[in-house]
Write an enzyme that holds these catalytic residues in place. Sequence first.
Site, PDB file in Angstrom:
ATOM      1  N   ASP A  23     -26.519  46.161 124.355  1.00 37.71           N
ATOM      2  CA  ASP A  23     -26.945  47.087 125.399  1.00 37.71           C
ATOM      3  C   ASP A  23     -27.080  48.485 124.806  1.00 37.71           C
ATOM      4  OD1 ASP A  23     -25.915  47.265 128.852  1.00 37.71           O
ATOM      5  OD2 ASP A  23     -27.192  48.625 127.718  1.00 37.71           O
ATOM      6  N   ASP A  51     -33.863  47.374 127.555  1.00 40.45           N
ATOM      7  CA  ASP A  51     -32.834  47.888 126.643  1.00 40.45           C
ATOM      8  C   ASP A  51     -31.631  46.965 126.479  1.00 40.45           C
ATOM      9  OD1 ASP A  51     -31.682  48.239 129.149  1.00 40.45           O
ATOM     10  OD2 ASP A  51     -30.570  50.006 128.502  1.00 40.45           O
ATOM     11  N   GLU A  52     -31.743  45.709 126.868  1.00 43.32           N
ATOM     12  CA  GLU A  52     -30.591  44.825 126.657  1.00 43.32           C
ATOM     13  C   GLU A  52     -31.018  43.375 126.472  1.00 43.32           C
ATOM     14  OE1 GLU A  52     -28.136  44.020 130.146  1.00 43.32           O
ATOM     15  OE2 GLU A  52     -29.455  45.349 131.255  1.00 43.32           O
TER      16      GLU A  52
END
Length: 395
Positions: free
Chosen positions: A4, A106-107
Amino acid sequence: MHIDVNSAFLSWTAIDLLNNGFGKDIREEYAVISGDESKRHGIVLAKSDKAKQKGIITGESLYNARRKCPNLNVYAPDYHLYEEMSDCLFKLLSTYTPDIEILSIDECFIDYTKIKKLYGDEIAFAHKLKDKIKQELGFTVNIGIGNNKLCAKMASDFQKPDKVHTLYQHEVKAKLWPLPINELYGIGKKTSEKLITLNIKTIGDLANIDYNFLYKYFKNQAASMIESANGIDHSLVISNSLPPKGISHSITLERDLTTKEEIYEVLQMIVERVAISLRKQHKYAYVVVVNLKNQFFKSYSHQVKLKNATNITNEIFETTKRLLDEMWKNEPIRLVGIRLDSLVDSDHYQQSLFEDVVDREKQKKLEEVIDNLKSKYGHHIIKPAALSKNKKKMN
DNA sequence: TCTGGGGTCCTAGGACCC
DNA sequence: TCTGGGGTCCTAGGACCC
């Protein structure tokens, strides 16, 4: 493992600014990423640690954030940049394993079980990985390690930034149970409020609640809620990302619209966008949904399932106009949105007795040409006359 | 100048069918 | 003698995630 990016939008903008000679690192100041308030897009998309310490939370209005922190520095989002940074991250990760499940920009999850023989102890690996990301890409990540996706995800959320955490099954009681109930993945605002009225305040409370008691209030959700609270999750890391189930686009308008003609124009613009996106993905949609939000923030939607799946701009536009006619309550409108749903790979066209098939084929070819022109020369090279500012000059 | 945008999944109710 | 039960499909709305 769950990976993350820490304050993704803010970190990525910080790097971009530094690369362009901006003299300071916005990660070190009271800063947020936010849309333009004058366009009514002013909400907090990401915050720095210092801003977080002032109590600023993602999703709140910039107006609110400023009240908590009057000297707040505000930076605009750059979605193209974010796509690029995201690609860089996932490319780096894919040098280690193809088993990556991308969750959002973003993860992601990676299935370390399959590569443990290759890289050894997972904690040592996670530390090396996060340092490599920092060194090569310039931003920090948190990595959570667990026996399943849920635990890995909860672990990556523990302490930030730039940390590796574990949440193995034997650690659930010590590390997960003390947390407030709203921090459990899948338990949002509404559910946690309801749980608190039942005196279930921590994840541990939920983990140990009587199933029959919880069933009375949450029906079929009850079992999976209790499982989550016990760190149980049987879902798999699915690497080949599934095709989207739907495509949507919505716009919060700079001012409320009050006439049908104005709303039609917005619909047309939005249909253009979603239809192009649909054709780019070689999909056809059966279901067309129009969504409106009024001046009091009340949303409502209207949808229709078509006889034939379509990717033709004009067919979609005519459908949305019809839906709007049926649903609009003649009130000021703040947001207009369209969603295309029930996507299929080909249109399996069922010819109706009353339709001109030749015309439909012509229409499809025309739109192919227009799409190509747009991708070559830009979006503004060609547009419907109705959207032109100089309608009278058009031939 | 307070409150974005893109998604997924679930539920409830009604229509319809046998 | 007032009125079942199971199933599917469709629509609207809501909860949740980042």
